[in-house]
Structure formats: C-alpha cells, structure tokens
Motif scaffolding. Structure first.
Motif, PDB file in Angstrom:
ATOM      1  N   GLN A  28      -2.116   0.519   7.403  1.00 31.32           N
ATOM      2  CA  GLN A  28      -2.361   0.706   5.972  1.00 31.32           C
ATOM      3  C   GLN A  28      -3.843   0.492   5.680  1.00 31.32           C
ATOM      4  O   GLN A  28      -4.462   1.262   4.956  1.00 31.32           O
ATOM      5  CB  GLN A  28      -1.527  -0.256   5.123  1.00 31.32           C
ATOM      6  CG  GLN A  28      -1.823  -0.097   3.628  1.00 31.32           C
ATOM      7  CD  GLN A  28      -0.914  -0.901   2.732  1.00 31.32           C
ATOM      8  OE1 GLN A  28      -0.076  -1.656   3.197  1.00 31.32           O
ATOM      9  NE2 GLN A  28      -1.073  -0.742   1.430  1.00 31.32           N
ATOM     10  N   CYS A  29      -4.407  -0.567   6.278  1.00 29.06           N
ATOM     11  CA  CYS A  29      -5.806  -0.888   5.997  1.00 29.06           C
ATOM     12  C   CYS A  29      -6.262  -1.964   6.986  1.00 29.06           C
ATOM     13  O   CYS A  29      -5.692  -3.057   7.014  1.00 29.06           O
ATOM     14  CB  CYS A  29      -5.922  -1.403   4.564  1.00 29.06           C
ATOM     15  SG  CYS A  29      -7.539  -2.072   4.153  1.00 29.06           S
ATOM     16  N   PRO A  30      -7.286  -1.688   7.797  1.00 31.68           N
ATOM     17  CA  PRO A  30      -7.758  -2.689   8.756  1.00 31.68           C
ATOM     18  C   PRO A  30      -8.111  -4.021   8.092  1.00 31.68           C
ATOM     19  O   PRO A  30      -7.865  -5.094   8.643  1.00 31.68           O
ATOM     20  CB  PRO A  30      -8.990  -2.023   9.373  1.00 31.68           C
ATOM     21  CG  PRO A  30      -8.705  -0.557   9.261  1.00 31.68           C
ATOM     22  CD  PRO A  30      -7.973  -0.399   7.959  1.00 31.68           C
ATOM     23  N   HIS A  47      -5.147   3.721  -1.171  1.00 30.34           N
ATOM     24  CA  HIS A  47      -4.431   3.229   0.017  1.00 30.34           C
ATOM     25  C   HIS A  47      -3.885   1.809  -0.191  1.00 30.34           C
ATOM     26  O   HIS A  47      -3.026   1.365   0.571  1.00 30.34           O
ATOM     27  CB  HIS A  47      -5.354   3.255   1.243  1.00 30.34           C
ATOM     28  CG  HIS A  47      -6.453   2.242   1.194  1.00 30.34           C
ATOM     29  ND1 HIS A  47      -7.599   2.423   0.456  1.00 30.34           N
ATOM     30  CD2 HIS A  47      -6.567   1.021   1.760  1.00 30.34           C
ATOM     31  CE1 HIS A  47      -8.372   1.361   0.587  1.00 30.34           C
ATOM     32  NE2 HIS A  47      -7.771   0.491   1.376  1.00 30.34           N
ATOM     33  N   CYS A  48      -4.362   1.097  -1.206  1.00 30.78           N
ATOM     34  CA  CYS A  48      -3.909  -0.286  -1.432  1.00 30.78           C
ATOM     35  C   CYS A  48      -2.451  -0.335  -1.900  1.00 30.78           C
ATOM     36  O   CYS A  48      -1.853  -1.413  -1.942  1.00 30.78           O
ATOM     37  CB  CYS A  48      -4.807  -0.977  -2.461  1.00 30.78           C
ATOM     38  SG  CYS A  48      -6.540  -0.962  -1.989  1.00 30.78           S
ATOM     39  N   ASP A  49      -1.896   0.830  -2.267  1.00 30.51           N
ATOM     40  CA  ASP A  49      -0.496   0.862  -2.716  1.00 30.51           C
ATOM     41  C   ASP A  49       0.395   1.706  -1.824  1.00 30.51           C
ATOM     42  O   ASP A  49       1.543   1.958  -2.163  1.00 30.51           O
ATOM     43  CB  ASP A  49      -0.428   1.401  -4.155  1.00 30.51           C
ATOM     44  CG  ASP A  49      -0.922   0.359  -5.135  1.00 30.51           C
ATOM     45  OD1 ASP A  49      -0.354  -0.736  -5.162  1.00 30.51           O
ATOM     46  OD2 ASP A  49      -1.914   0.634  -5.837  1.00 30.51           O
ATOM     47  N   GLY A  74       2.334  -2.151  -1.954  1.00 31.44           N
ATOM     48  CA  GLY A  74       1.274  -2.816  -2.698  1.00 31.44           C
ATOM     49  C   GLY A  74       0.711  -3.947  -1.844  1.00 31.44           C
ATOM     50  O   GLY A  74       1.465  -4.728  -1.268  1.00 31.44           O
ATOM     51  N   CYS A  75      -0.616  -4.004  -1.726  1.00 31.08           N
ATOM     52  CA  CYS A  75      -1.242  -4.999  -0.848  1.00 31.08           C
ATOM     53  C   CYS A  75      -1.351  -6.352  -1.555  1.00 31.08           C
ATOM     54  O   CYS A  75      -1.613  -6.424  -2.754  1.00 31.08           O
ATOM     55  CB  CYS A  75      -2.627  -4.499  -0.450  1.00 31.08           C
ATOM     56  SG  CYS A  75      -3.503  -5.671   0.587  1.00 31.08           S
ATOM     57  N   ASP A  76      -1.179  -7.424  -0.776  1.00 28.41           N
ATOM     58  CA  ASP A  76      -1.247  -8.789  -1.331  1.00 28.41           C
ATOM     59  C   ASP A  76      -2.668  -9.201  -1.706  1.00 28.41           C
ATOM     60  O   ASP A  76      -2.860 -10.236  -2.333  1.00 28.41           O
ATOM     61  CB  ASP A  76      -0.780  -9.821  -0.278  1.00 28.41           C
ATOM     62  CG  ASP A  76       0.564  -9.485   0.301  1.00 28.41           C
ATOM     63  OD1 ASP A  76       1.409  -9.020  -0.461  1.00 28.41           O
ATOM     64  OD2 ASP A  76       0.753  -9.682   1.513  1.00 28.41           O
ATOM     65  N   TYR A  88      -8.239 -10.188  -4.560  1.00 23.03           N
ATOM     66  CA  TYR A  88      -9.428 -10.557  -3.792  1.00 23.03           C
ATOM     67  C   TYR A  88     -10.375  -9.357  -3.638  1.00 23.03           C
ATOM     68  O   TYR A  88     -11.583  -9.465  -3.864  1.00 23.03           O
ATOM     69  CB  TYR A  88      -8.982 -11.078  -2.425  1.00 23.03           C
ATOM     70  CG  TYR A  88     -10.102 -11.308  -1.445  1.00 23.03           C
ATOM     71  CD1 TYR A  88     -10.941 -12.413  -1.568  1.00 23.03           C
ATOM     72  CD2 TYR A  88     -10.331 -10.411  -0.399  1.00 23.03           C
ATOM     73  CE1 TYR A  88     -11.978 -12.622  -0.665  1.00 23.03           C
ATOM     74  CE2 TYR A  88     -11.358 -10.616   0.503  1.00 23.03           C
ATOM     75  CZ  TYR A  88     -12.182 -11.721   0.370  1.00 23.03           C
ATOM     76  OH  TYR A  88     -13.207 -11.919   1.251  1.00 23.03           O
ATOM     77  N   CYS A  89      -9.812  -8.210  -3.259  1.00 20.00           N
ATOM     78  CA  CYS A  89     -10.667  -7.054  -2.961  1.00 20.00           C
ATOM     79  C   CYS A  89     -11.297  -6.448  -4.212  1.00 20.00           C
ATOM     80  O   CYS A  89     -12.360  -5.854  -4.139  1.00 20.00           O
ATOM     81  CB  CYS A  89      -9.872  -5.993  -2.210  1.00 20.00           C
ATOM     82  SG  CYS A  89      -9.463  -6.495  -0.535  1.00 20.00           S
ATOM     83  N   TYR A  90     -10.612  -6.579  -5.341  1.00 17.29           N
ATOM     84  CA  TYR A  90     -11.165  -5.988  -6.568  1.00 17.29           C
ATOM     85  C   TYR A  90     -12.091  -6.946  -7.314  1.00 17.29           C
ATOM     86  O   TYR A  90     -12.665  -6.575  -8.328  1.00 17.29           O
ATOM     87  CB  TYR A  90     -10.030  -5.543  -7.504  1.00 17.29           C
ATOM     88  CG  TYR A  90      -9.490  -4.156  -7.183  1.00 17.29           C
ATOM     89  CD1 TYR A  90     -10.194  -3.014  -7.564  1.00 17.29           C
ATOM     90  CD2 TYR A  90      -8.293  -3.995  -6.502  1.00 17.29           C
ATOM     91  CE1 TYR A  90      -9.704  -1.745  -7.277  1.00 17.29           C
ATOM     92  CE2 TYR A  90      -7.797  -2.728  -6.209  1.00 17.29           C
ATOM     93  CZ  TYR A  90      -8.505  -1.610  -6.600  1.00 17.29           C
ATOM     94  OH  TYR A  90      -8.027  -0.352  -6.315  1.00 17.29           O
TER      95      TYR A  90
HETATM   96  S1  SF4 Z   1      -6.454  -4.567  -1.332  1.00 17.39           S
HETATM   97 FE1  SF4 Z   1      -8.097  -4.826   0.182  1.00 17.39          FE
HETATM   98  S2  SF4 Z   1      -7.056  -5.373   2.053  1.00 17.39           S
HETATM   99 FE2  SF4 Z   1      -5.530  -4.570   0.703  1.00 17.39          FE
HETATM  100  S3  SF4 Z   1      -5.364  -2.426   1.228  1.00 17.39           S
HETATM  101 FE3  SF4 Z   1      -6.825  -2.577  -0.435  1.00 17.39          FE
HETATM  102  S4  SF4 Z   1      -8.814  -2.739   0.532  1.00 17.39           S
HETATM  103 FE4  SF4 Z   1      -7.287  -3.163   2.092  1.00 17.39          FE
END
Ligand code: SF4
Length: 497
Positions: free
Chosen positions: A16-18, A206-208, A212-214, A218-220
C-alpha cells in the motif's frame, strides 16, 4: 534458521505504501486503532474461527512454544500429511506466514485457503495469497491449489449452529502466479525500506486504498490542505479535482464562474464563494405539497452482521432492531413513538408489529434516503405473510426528504454532503449530533452488539438503550426541523388528507 523480519501483513502494508510499513514497525507509538477498525478485526477473527469450525478434524498450530515451536509443529503435521492444518506456519527468505487453512491432496501436495470476511474476492486478497504460496513453496511445500475462501452472501442460516455453506471458495492459482513470481523483489524492497530512513512519501489517494491508513494524522501534519477542495463536488468531484489539479487549481473558490457545466456544481460553487447558503423554499413547498397529514417522520436502525445470528437470515442482511417515529398533525403538534429491542433474539417480528401499531393508517411516511426504509419494509412483508399487506401499505406511503434537501438547500459547511448529519448543523438555531453519545449508524450498531454481550451490567445496558433512543429520536426530529426550514414553514400548516 535466519530470523524473520517480515510477514504477510507487513508485505501488504508495504504494497500500500512503503512509509506505512516503516511507520508500523519504527513508530508503533503513532498507531491508533479506532472503534470501526477494531470492529473489522473482530469480524475477521469471528469469521476465521467459524471457517476452522467448518473443517472436520483440523489441527491448530499454536504459538505456545513461540515461532520455532509453531514451525516444528507444522513440519510434523506436514510429514504426517493426513489432517487439515489451521495456522500452518512457514518461513522463507525471512518472511513468516501463518496459513489460515490447508489440507492434504489425496495424490500429492496441499490445498490452501486464505479466509476473508468479505462478500467477494478483492484484488489485494490475491496478493496476500500469493505471499502465502511463495513462502510455502520456498519452504518446500507443493501447492495443489489455492483459494480465497470468502463469505457466501446467498447462504441462508436455516438451522441452529449449522453454517455449512456460509463460506465459498474462489480458486485463484492462475491469478496469484505472476504476483508470487515477483515476491522476492518485493520482499527485498520491503526489507530495504525497513532498514533505511523514514521514506519521504507524500500522502494522497493511496492512503485509503485498499484500507484507510492509521498514520494519516501524522503524515498530513503541517500540510496545508484545500479548505474547499474541488473533490467535494458530488459524483464527478474526484475527476474534476484531478483535471483542475493539473492547472494548479485546488480550491473550488478559484474556479471561474460559469466553468462548471453541471448546474448543481455551480450552485455549490456560488454558495461556497459567497458564504451565502442556497435556499429554494418555493421549490421545497412544491415538492412536498402532496405529503399529506399526519406526517410520520420515520427512521430505522439496523444491524447487518457478517455471520447470520438468527434463523432465516443471510450474511450482511440488514435486520431492523429500532425505530423512531415523530408524528405531526395538521396543527403542528408532535407525538413521538419508538421501539427498541436489546434482547438477543430475532427482533423482526416484534419490530414489525410495533411499527404497524405506531404508524397511523394514513399520512405521508417521511424518511431520509427512502430506499433503505422501503427495502426493510418490503423484506419484512416478504418474511411475515400475515403482516405482508399492511407492511407493503406502509412501504407505498414512504416519501424521501433527501432529494428535496438536495434540490433546495446547500450550505458550504456541508462540504458536498447531504447526509442529515452534515445538513442539520448548517440550519440556524438547530443543534447537530455533537451532544449525543451515539452519533451515527455504525456507532449505533456497535452499541447494539455491546448491549448483547454478556456479562453486561443492567445499568450499562440501560445507558446504551437510552443513548440509542436519543440518537434515533434525533434522526426523526431532525427531519421535522429540516422540512420546516426547507419550506419556511413554522410549526403547523401542513396539508390535510
Ligand atoms: S498516511 Fe502516510 S504512511 Fe499512510 S499511506 Fe499515506 S503516506 Fe503512507
């Protein structure tokens, strides 16, 4: 043996996302599991347990003796090759997997099933299965066939404790092969990510996908987001947002007047730019002129468990357990009626009888998203032959307030949504849902299941019952207030039948 540092789950996160993989290992302190995610996990575990119950003579590989013990136990069971294995544990190239269910082929090799608590096979399921198969083959196991075992939505729970047919297999050998062939490269990339610095990846769509990413909070952090993103436009908003992004236009307020071809979009743009809500009380009056009195504002709460709980129900079937009805006569006087079942028994019959008792024999039945209530009424009619005609009669009187709101009201704070939860707080003098313990349908479902769990003290159950009553009553009184506002109608003054 080399110690593992990756698992199927970690590879899924990486794909999903490194950065998600990196954060999930190096910044575990940031992980927040919300109630909805926990509920999804709980359903997954329950379906996984049931999947094992449905396989005769299976042996569970335990972690009682740690990873080495599980690997050894699996190895012994593989050598015997006579019984199905649950959670068979394998390791290859530093990747550890636990295989939901595997069973020996009569001639040679093993069949493998990855259990999923969804109604169909999804693309990301195949990647999960590919990882399992790649590790198993690397560990020397011959794979006879590989399946995604998911919920069969046609299954009907006909006899107590008989769930045979609840799951169905989708063979996936062919689809997984190209992914399995590529696994080593993915594993090496994932490992490199894990041992490097925090990846510099900007958040985006890609965050969803697929989950949905936890780590969104933090990332936003510190990233300025559009206040009125173009994507809030209904239906084609994402497409429009992508087209304007190319031109560097992120805000709806930056789109020149007249450029949006859809009149509803242009209305939203104007309301957003001007900060003046759009309101057409005349049209609202016309659209609702034949909603005869007494007006019955009706809302159902339902549960839709993945595993059917009561005889005659299907997986994910919507089962109504609560209703609220505000009944308004021509003078504007309002009476409230309601029903709530918190017994662990099929609530449908009592619900249907209480509803027929509560709703007057004539008058418009006003709902918000009529399809939902109408469908439940027709399902109840199909279930209870003796009540069928009366329930179908109710269904035929159902009208929908949502499209009226959609055509006659827009406040920019709705941010493109006509969910009543978004509309209500935009109406002057009317409070939203913030003060309630339960604020949406998913929370209502979770509260219902909590009330059914034993042991639960009677005071907690009473508390839940009150919260559910408050929430459902709010939904129906919200419709009373909304319709009055849309039509500029004060209490009273509705058409008489
Ligand atoms: S929120 Fe951050 S860690 Fe999660 S998918 Fe998006 S960019 Fe990647």
């Amino acid at each position: 043996m080399k110690r593992h540092d990756l698992s199927k789950t970690k590879i899924t996160l990486f794909e999903q996302c490194p950065k998600r993989l990196w954060l999930s290992v190096r910044r575990r302190d940031l992980i927040k599991i919300d109630a909805a995610t926990q509920a999804r996990f709980d359903t997954g575990h329950a379906v996984g347990n049931l999947a094992c119950d449905l396989v005769e003579d299976g042996v569970m590989v335990t972690m009682d003796e740690g990873v080495q013990g599980a690997l050894q136990q699996t190895s012994n069971l593989i050598a015997a090759a006579d019984l199905p294995i649950f959670e068979g544990t394998f390791q290859h190239e530093g990747v550890l997997v636990r295989v939901d269910i595997m069973w020996p082929d009569r001639k040679d090799g093993w069949h493998v099933a990855e259990v999923k608590s969804t109604a169909s096979r999804k693309d990301y399921h195949i990647a999960d299965l590919a990882t399992q198969v790649w590790v198993m083959e690397g560990a020397g196991i011959k794979i006879a066939s590989a399946f995604i075992r998911h919920i069969n939505t046609k299954f009907v729970y006909a006899r107590e404790r008989d769930y045979l047919g609840f799951l169905t297999d989708r063979r996936s050998d062919e689809e997984l092969r190209p992914i399995a062939d590529d696994r080593l490269a993915v594993v090496l990339d994932a490992r490199q990510t894990l041992h490097g610095d925090e990846p510099d990846i900007a958040p985006g769509p890609h965050c969803d996908e697929p989950f949905g990413c936890d780590f969104k909070e933090y990332c936003y952090r510190g990233i300025k987001q559009a206040e009125w993103p173009n994507s809030l436009l209904p239906r084609t908003g994402k497409k429009i947002a992508a087209a304007y992004q190319v031109k560097g236009v992120e805000e709806l307020t930056e789109i020149p007047a007249g450029e949006l071809k859809n009149p509803a979009h242009e209305t939203i743009r104007i309301a957003t730019v001007s900060a003046e809500p759009f309101h057409d009380p005349e049209l609202a009056g016309k659209l609702t002129a034949d909603w005869v009195s007494p007006r019955i504002y009706l809302d159902f709460e339902t549960i839709n468990p993945a595993i059917p709980r009561w005889i005659g129900t299907r997986p994910f079937q919507q089962i109504p357990f609560q209703f609220s009805a505000h009944i308004e006569d021509t003078s504007g006087a309002i009476e409230h009626r309601e029903y709530l079942s918190l017994e662990d028994a099929d609530p449908r019959r009592a619900f249907a009888e209480a509803l027929l008792d509560a709703v007057p024999p004539k008058g418009a039945i006003i709902t918000y998203n009529a399809r939902f209530e109408r469908s439940r009424l027709n399902e109840l009619a199909a279930r209870f032959g003796d009540l069928s005609e009366a329930l179908k009669g109710l269904a035929s009187r159902v009208v929908d307030l949502e499209p009226v709101a959609r055509q006659c009201w827009y406040h920019r704070d709705q941010k493109g949504s006509w969910s009543i939860k978004y509309v209500l707080p935009t109406i002057p003098g009317i409070s939203g849902y913030d003060d309630l313990d339960i604020q949406d349908g998913m929370e209502a479902q979770r509260a219902y299941f909590e009330a059914l769990k034993e042991p639960i003290g009677s005071s907690r159950r009473d508390e839940i019952a009150q919260s559910l009553r408050d929430y459902c009553a709010k939904d129906t009184f919200a419709m009373v207030e909304l319709l009055r506002h849309l039509t500029n109608e004060s209490a009273g003054g509705v058409a008489e039948n």
